[in-house]
Scaffold this active site. Structure first.
Site, PDB file in Angstrom:
ATOM      1  N   HIS A 158      -5.968  -1.252  10.634  1.00 13.49           N
ATOM      2  CA  HIS A 158      -7.246  -1.930  10.438  1.00 13.49           C
ATOM      3  C   HIS A 158      -7.965  -1.977  11.786  1.00 13.49           C
ATOM      4  O   HIS A 158      -8.591  -2.964  12.130  1.00 13.49           O
ATOM      5  CB  HIS A 158      -7.033  -3.343   9.897  1.00 13.49           C
ATOM      6  CG  HIS A 158      -6.354  -3.404   8.570  1.00 13.49           C
ATOM      7  ND1 HIS A 158      -5.968  -4.594   7.982  1.00 13.49           N
ATOM      8  CD2 HIS A 158      -5.983  -2.429   7.697  1.00 13.49           C
ATOM      9  CE1 HIS A 158      -5.393  -4.354   6.821  1.00 13.49           C
ATOM     10  NE2 HIS A 158      -5.388  -3.045   6.640  1.00 13.49           N
TER      11      HIS A 158
ATOM     12  N   HIS B  68      -1.451   3.668   8.684  1.00 10.77           N
ATOM     13  CA  HIS B  68      -2.634   2.965   8.176  1.00 10.77           C
ATOM     14  C   HIS B  68      -2.883   1.747   9.055  1.00 10.77           C
ATOM     15  O   HIS B  68      -2.010   0.878   9.181  1.00 10.77           O
ATOM     16  CB  HIS B  68      -2.420   2.540   6.721  1.00 10.77           C
ATOM     17  CG  HIS B  68      -3.463   1.586   6.205  1.00 10.77           C
ATOM     18  ND1 HIS B  68      -4.809   1.726   6.471  1.00 10.77           N
ATOM     19  CD2 HIS B  68      -3.352   0.469   5.445  1.00 10.77           C
ATOM     20  CE1 HIS B  68      -5.472   0.749   5.889  1.00 10.77           C
ATOM     21  NE2 HIS B  68      -4.615  -0.037   5.265  1.00 10.77           N
TER      22      HIS B  68
ATOM     23  N   HIS C 112     -12.226  -1.247   4.895  1.00 11.96           N
ATOM     24  CA  HIS C 112     -10.784  -1.518   4.977  1.00 11.96           C
ATOM     25  C   HIS C 112     -10.168  -0.934   6.239  1.00 11.96           C
ATOM     26  O   HIS C 112      -9.635  -1.671   7.057  1.00 11.96           O
ATOM     27  CB  HIS C 112     -10.119  -0.960   3.710  1.00 11.96           C
ATOM     28  CG  HIS C 112      -8.678  -1.300   3.553  1.00 11.96           C
ATOM     29  ND1 HIS C 112      -8.036  -1.264   2.324  1.00 11.96           N
ATOM     30  CD2 HIS C 112      -7.730  -1.663   4.438  1.00 11.96           C
ATOM     31  CE1 HIS C 112      -6.769  -1.606   2.476  1.00 11.96           C
ATOM     32  NE2 HIS C 112      -6.555  -1.840   3.759  1.00 11.96           N
TER      33      HIS C 112
ATOM     34  N   GLU D 167       0.810  -1.204   0.000  1.00 15.79           N
ATOM     35  CA  GLU D 167       0.000   0.000   0.000  1.00 15.79           C
ATOM     36  C   GLU D 167       0.853   1.267   0.000  1.00 15.79           C
ATOM     37  O   GLU D 167       0.422   2.336   0.441  1.00 15.79           O
ATOM     38  CB  GLU D 167      -0.975  -0.047   1.177  1.00 15.79           C
ATOM     39  CG  GLU D 167      -2.023  -1.134   0.947  1.00 15.79           C
ATOM     40  CD  GLU D 167      -2.868  -1.457   2.159  1.00 15.79           C
ATOM     41  OE1 GLU D 167      -2.447  -1.136   3.281  1.00 15.79           O
ATOM     42  OE2 GLU D 167      -3.941  -2.041   1.965  1.00 15.79           O
TER      43      GLU D 167
ATOM     44  N   TYR E 202     -10.933  16.685  20.832  1.00 16.11           N
ATOM     45  CA  TYR E 202      -9.641  16.121  20.460  1.00 16.11           C
ATOM     46  C   TYR E 202      -9.633  15.530  19.059  1.00 16.11           C
ATOM     47  O   TYR E 202      -8.610  15.546  18.367  1.00 16.11           O
ATOM     48  CB  TYR E 202      -9.193  15.105  21.512  1.00 16.11           C
ATOM     49  CG  TYR E 202      -8.911  15.797  22.815  1.00 16.11           C
ATOM     50  CD1 TYR E 202      -7.712  16.471  23.019  1.00 16.11           C
ATOM     51  CD2 TYR E 202      -9.888  15.863  23.804  1.00 16.11           C
ATOM     52  CE1 TYR E 202      -7.478  17.154  24.188  1.00 16.11           C
ATOM     53  CE2 TYR E 202      -9.659  16.556  24.970  1.00 16.11           C
ATOM     54  CZ  TYR E 202      -8.447  17.205  25.170  1.00 16.11           C
ATOM     55  OH  TYR E 202      -8.224  17.915  26.320  1.00 16.11           O
TER      56      TYR E 202
END
Length: 212
Positions: free
Chosen positions: A95, A93, A160, A74, A120
């Site tokens: 999951h 990134h 994703h 990715e 925040y």
């Protein structure tokens, strides 16, 4: 220790912290950080809990693999953030469970998928866009991020997971954690009467603390 080796060690330390606390499982997720002459990135199929700093991938600014293990598939989405947001020093990134859950909900607002529940999330993450699903590793990920023109520091990839860009590795990890915790609140409060921060509240936060 060189500046680059310090960044390598920081990637390992923070990646393990994310893994140990369940923000990443198995070989899911990838992290990158800018250095003077390129970008360091977690290798493909690596586990964030067991990284070797010497084997972290290194790429030049054009995305060419220079050294270390082969980078995450990715890489395109990471590179797109560096190209469109010049202040970017790191990209995370994950999951993570609740942010990924929000990315799967059919009624998630694609233009603002993490509403301002807390100050925040406004201060550390900003407005989050939902991007359409493409398979992991598809170069279209990078194209979709480029189309945002650098206006967003965080996105959710549909079905994703989240991607967050920030000024350095530590603040980017903290922003990814804040996004996940806000997504958790969003799921817990689903179908309950909910009070959001007002547009005036959001504007005040951006005026005082800046934006990403």
């Amino acid at each position: 220790m060189s500046a680059e080796n310090k960044v390598r060690e920081e990637i390992v330390r923070l990646s393990k912290s994310l893994f140990d606390r369940g923000f990443s499982v198995g070989s899911a997720g990838n992290i990158s950080a800018a250095v003077e002459d390129g970008i360091l990135m977690t290798p493909t199929n690596s586990c964030l809990g067991f990284l070797d700093p010497a084997r972290i991938s290194k790429l030049d600014r054009n995305g060419n693999h220079i050294s270390g293990d082969r980078p995450s598939k990715e890489v395109f989405l990471h590179q797109a953030f560096y190209e469109t947001r010049p202040q970017t020093g790191a990209v995370v990134h994950l999951h993570s469970t609740f942010a990924t859950a929000v990315s799967c909900l059919s009624d998630t607002d694609p233009d603002d998928c993490i509403p301002p529940l807390t100050p925040y999330v406004v201060m550390r993450v900003g407005k989050v866009r939902l991007l359409p699903y493409v398979r992991p590793g598809d170069e279209r990920m990078g194209e979709m991020i480029r189309e945002l023109g650098g206006r967003h520091a965080a996105v959710l990839l549909a079905n994703h997971g989240p991607v967050v860009a920030g000024r350095d590795i530590a603040s980017t990890v903290y922003a990814a954690e804040e996004l996940e915790e806000t997504a958790k609140l969003l799921v817990l409060l689903r179908n309950a009467p909910t009070r959001l921060l007002s547009p005036e509240n959001v504007a005040e936060l951006k005026a005082v603390f800046g934006g990403y």
